[in-house]
Design a protein around this motif. Structure first.
Motif, PDB file in Angstrom:
ATOM      1  N   GLY A 166       0.868  -1.178   0.000  1.00  0.00           N
ATOM      2  CA  GLY A 166       0.000   0.000   0.000  1.00  0.00           C
ATOM      3  C   GLY A 166       0.897   1.218   0.000  1.00  0.00           C
ATOM      4  N   GLY A 220       2.535  -0.156  -4.399  1.00  0.00           N
ATOM      5  CA  GLY A 220       1.252   0.552  -4.419  1.00  0.00           C
ATOM      6  C   GLY A 220       0.504   0.282  -5.710  1.00  0.00           C
ATOM      7  N   LEU A 274      -9.358  15.589  -1.881  1.00  0.00           N
ATOM      8  CA  LEU A 274     -10.116  15.025  -3.004  1.00  0.00           C
ATOM      9  C   LEU A 274     -11.601  15.412  -2.942  1.00  0.00           C
ATOM     10  CD1 LEU A 274      -8.715  11.375  -3.387  1.00  0.00           C
ATOM     11  CD2 LEU A 274      -7.832  13.515  -4.340  1.00  0.00           C
ATOM     12  N   THR A 290       0.187  -4.512  -7.484  1.00  0.00           N
ATOM     13  CA  THR A 290      -0.694  -5.031  -6.427  1.00  0.00           C
ATOM     14  C   THR A 290      -0.028  -6.226  -5.761  1.00  0.00           C
ATOM     15  OG1 THR A 290      -2.599  -4.368  -7.742  1.00  0.00           O
ATOM     16  CG2 THR A 290      -3.020  -5.928  -5.964  1.00  0.00           C
ATOM     17  N   ALA A 314      -0.231  -1.484   4.829  1.00  0.00           N
ATOM     18  CA  ALA A 314      -0.827  -0.135   4.856  1.00  0.00           C
ATOM     19  C   ALA A 314      -1.825  -0.060   3.707  1.00  0.00           C
ATOM     20  CB  ALA A 314       0.272   0.912   4.708  1.00  0.00           C
ATOM     21  N   GLU A 373     -19.279  17.234   1.917  1.00  0.00           N
ATOM     22  CA  GLU A 373     -18.192  18.068   1.384  1.00  0.00           C
ATOM     23  C   GLU A 373     -18.344  18.236  -0.128  1.00  0.00           C
ATOM     24  OE1 GLU A 373     -14.499  16.371   2.726  1.00  0.00           O
ATOM     25  OE2 GLU A 373     -14.757  17.165   4.753  1.00  0.00           O
ATOM     26  N   ASN A 433      -9.365  -2.799   3.774  1.00  0.00           N
ATOM     27  CA  ASN A 433      -8.772  -3.770   2.835  1.00  0.00           C
ATOM     28  C   ASN A 433      -7.989  -4.822   3.630  1.00  0.00           C
ATOM     29  OD1 ASN A 433      -9.749  -2.464   0.528  1.00  0.00           O
ATOM     30  ND2 ASN A 433      -8.024  -1.039   0.531  1.00  0.00           N
ATOM     31  N   ILE A 438      -0.948  -0.620   9.737  1.00  0.00           N
ATOM     32  CA  ILE A 438      -1.178   0.777  10.124  1.00  0.00           C
ATOM     33  C   ILE A 438      -2.285   1.403   9.277  1.00  0.00           C
ATOM     34  CG2 ILE A 438       1.202   1.177  10.922  1.00  0.00           C
ATOM     35  CD1 ILE A 438       1.860   2.371   8.214  1.00  0.00           C
ATOM     36  N   GLY A 439      -2.925   2.424   9.838  1.00  0.00           N
ATOM     37  CA  GLY A 439      -3.880   3.233   9.073  1.00  0.00           C
ATOM     38  C   GLY A 439      -5.281   2.648   9.041  1.00  0.00           C
ATOM     39  N   SER A 466      -8.902   8.144   9.517  1.00  0.00           N
ATOM     40  CA  SER A 466      -8.457   9.536   9.667  1.00  0.00           C
ATOM     41  C   SER A 466      -6.967   9.647   9.407  1.00  0.00           C
ATOM     42  CB  SER A 466      -8.794  10.056  11.068  1.00  0.00           C
ATOM     43  OG  SER A 466      -7.779   9.717  11.980  1.00  0.00           O
ATOM     44  N   VAL A 467      -6.601  10.807   8.899  1.00  0.00           N
ATOM     45  CA  VAL A 467      -5.200  11.088   8.591  1.00  0.00           C
ATOM     46  C   VAL A 467      -4.343  11.029   9.858  1.00  0.00           C
ATOM     47  CG1 VAL A 467      -3.676  12.988   7.935  1.00  0.00           C
ATOM     48  CG2 VAL A 467      -5.663  12.438   6.527  1.00  0.00           C
ATOM     49  N   ALA A 494      -3.584   7.512  10.697  1.00  0.00           N
ATOM     50  CA  ALA A 494      -2.649   6.914   9.730  1.00  0.00           C
ATOM     51  C   ALA A 494      -1.219   7.381  10.027  1.00  0.00           C
ATOM     52  CB  ALA A 494      -3.058   7.292   8.303  1.00  0.00           C
TER      53      ALA A 494
END
Ligand SMILES: Cc1cc2nc3c(=O)[nH]c(=O)nc-3n(C[C@H](O)[C@H](O)[C@H](O)COP(=O)(O)OP(=O)(O)OC[C@H]3O[C@@H](n4cnc5c(N)ncnc54)[C@H](O)[C@@H]3O)c2cc1C
Length: 405
Positions: free
Chosen positions: A9, A34, A46, A80, A107, A158, A243, A274-275, A293-294, A297
């Motif tokens: 990732g 990635g 985004l 992948t 990740a 948003e 995932n 992580i994340g 959330s950032v 992560a």
């Protein structure tokens, strides 16, 4: 630590692992796999400035491409990871290449939850997770176009704010009886509903979707109540799923996310996770959870990197998150679920207020709307589970920190 690190990732969390390992003078090789055609980038814009065309793609990147131009770092894009052999410490990719690791970092993030109702695969039905998703949406986002958004969570709202500003005709359809119902109090939902309606968004609550209709591209959203919403394009924003398939097939323990301990270590001693893909313990909250959330992560990435480098660092963070809609900055700290009291500080009509959530008098979370001081002060108060003077809590003239024991 000098061993080979493979990271599966290449999103926000992965980018931070590379940065943290470098900061700690890790001397081994670091390989990033990635599946996107990009270096690690930030996803929050985004649905905000990048979607609005107010931010160039180059500013999305977590670090400039030159950052990865280092003899010890290799980034494989469009790659992948398809198999992990925990015994041999080997990752295999979709072209059959093998990558040997001493420590592996998962990740893999999360993917959008998909709707499987009739018409869901028509052209013009969009999801939003990647740069390519934004590019597909932007091709259709002209003034006057009719956009229907399914789901009134952060992302749906948003996008509604951006699209409304760009002159689209926006309808938001939500199954629950209020917006952002999973995370904010009824008072905060009511405030946001009123703001979106004032801006011209057609907000339909307590409304289910039956199907999408059209020949090859979407032309209408058919509602469960029999009504039709004419639509040139649709955005579905109904949450994400972690995932975990690759981790699960390798034999790692998963349960609503890849299970990790407080050091971000999975059920295998050589594999960290992580994340967004993790289900992790947080000793400040006294329970396990999965976060999108950032902040999570980044902090889990720092924790994993530190432990890989031989430090004993535990992840113990007050979760926080933000959402930008129009000129409103919503900042959320803590987790409000299970609260027994929600107190408003300030007047929503002034478009600057906060909602403080307490349990048995102790602060557990805050939603701060254009109220950065309450947000900043509550983060440390939540971290230590401070008791608040409930009698004075609504008095916005008194700083939150002065109301704590
Ligand atoms: C539109 C949008 C707006 C957001 N806004 C906010 C916000 O305002 N504030 C906030 O805090 N958070 C926000 N978030 C959430 C935040 O972006 C995520 O929490 C964060 O990106 C998580 O980082 P991650 O590295 O865990 O996962 P990701 O960023 O999802 O990265 C994971 C990467 O791994 C790749 N991958 C998965 N499996 C494989 C495999 N087998 N092989 C190779 N690659 C693989 C994925 O394709 C992806 O590129 C937003 C998210 C989105 C989509």
């Amino acid at each position: 630590m000098s061993g080979n690190i493979v990271i599966v990732g290449a999103g926000h969390a992965a980018g931070q692992v590379v940065a943290s390992l470098r900061q700690k003078n890790h001397s081994g090789k670091v390989t990033l796999l990635g599946d996107e055609a990009h270096y690690p980038y930030q996803r929050p814009p985004l649905s905000k400035k990048f979607l609005a065309g107010e931010m160039p793609a180059a500013r999305l990147y977590f670090k400039p491409p030159e950052f990865y131009d280092h003899p010890n770092v290799t980034v494989h894009q469009n790659t992948t990871a398809t198999r992990i052999d925990l015994n041999k410490r080997l990752v295999t990719d979709d072209s059959g290449n093998d990558y040997k690791y001493e420590k592996l970092v998962m990740a893999t993030g999360a993917s959008v939850r998909k709707l499987s109702i009739p018409g869901a695969t028509l052209a013009g039905v969009h999801y939003l997770r990647k740069i390519t998703d934004v590019e597909a949406m932007q091709a259709q986002m002209r003034a006057g176009a009719k956009l229907t958004i399914v789901g009134a969570g952060y992302i749906g709202l948003e996008v509604a704010a951006v699209a409304q500003k760009l002159g689209l005709q926006v309808t938001v359809v939500e199954m629950a009886d209020r917006v952002m119902s999973r995370v904010v109090s009824p008072a905060v939902s009511a405030f946001y509903e009123s703001e979106h309606r004032k801006q011209g968004v057609n907000l339909m609550l307590s409304t289910g979707i039956a199907s999408f209709s059209g020949d090859t591209s979407v032309q209408a959203v058919e509602l469960e109540n029999g009504d039709s919403v004419i639509s040139d394009m649709v955005l579905i924003g109904i949450g994400v799923i972690p995932n975990i398939a690759l981790a699960e097939s390798a034999g790692l323990i998963v349960d609503n996310g890849i299970q990790v301990n407080e050091r971000c270590l999975t059920s295998d001693d050589n594999v960290y996770a992580i994340g967004d893909c993790t289900n992790h313990p947080n000793e400040l909250l006294g329970r396990r959870l999965r976060l999108e959330s950032v902040h999570n992560a980044l902090e889990q990435a720092k924790t994993a990197a530190a432990n890989i480098c031989g430090e004993q660092l535990n992840y113990a963070q007050v979760p926080w998150f933000w959402s930008d809609q129009y000129d409103l900055k919503l900042q959320i700290a803590g987790i409000s679920s299970g609260y027994d009291n929600a107190v408003l500080r300030g007047d929503p009509a002034r478009r600057s207020f906060s909602c403080v959530y307490t349990k048995s008098g102790r602060i557990v979370a805050v939603d701060a709307i254009n109220a950065p001081k309450d947000f900043m002060q509550s983060k440390s108060l939540i971290g230590r589970g401070a008791l608040l003077d409930m009698g004075l809590l609504a008095d916005v003239e008194i700083p939150l920190k002065e109301l704590a024991d």
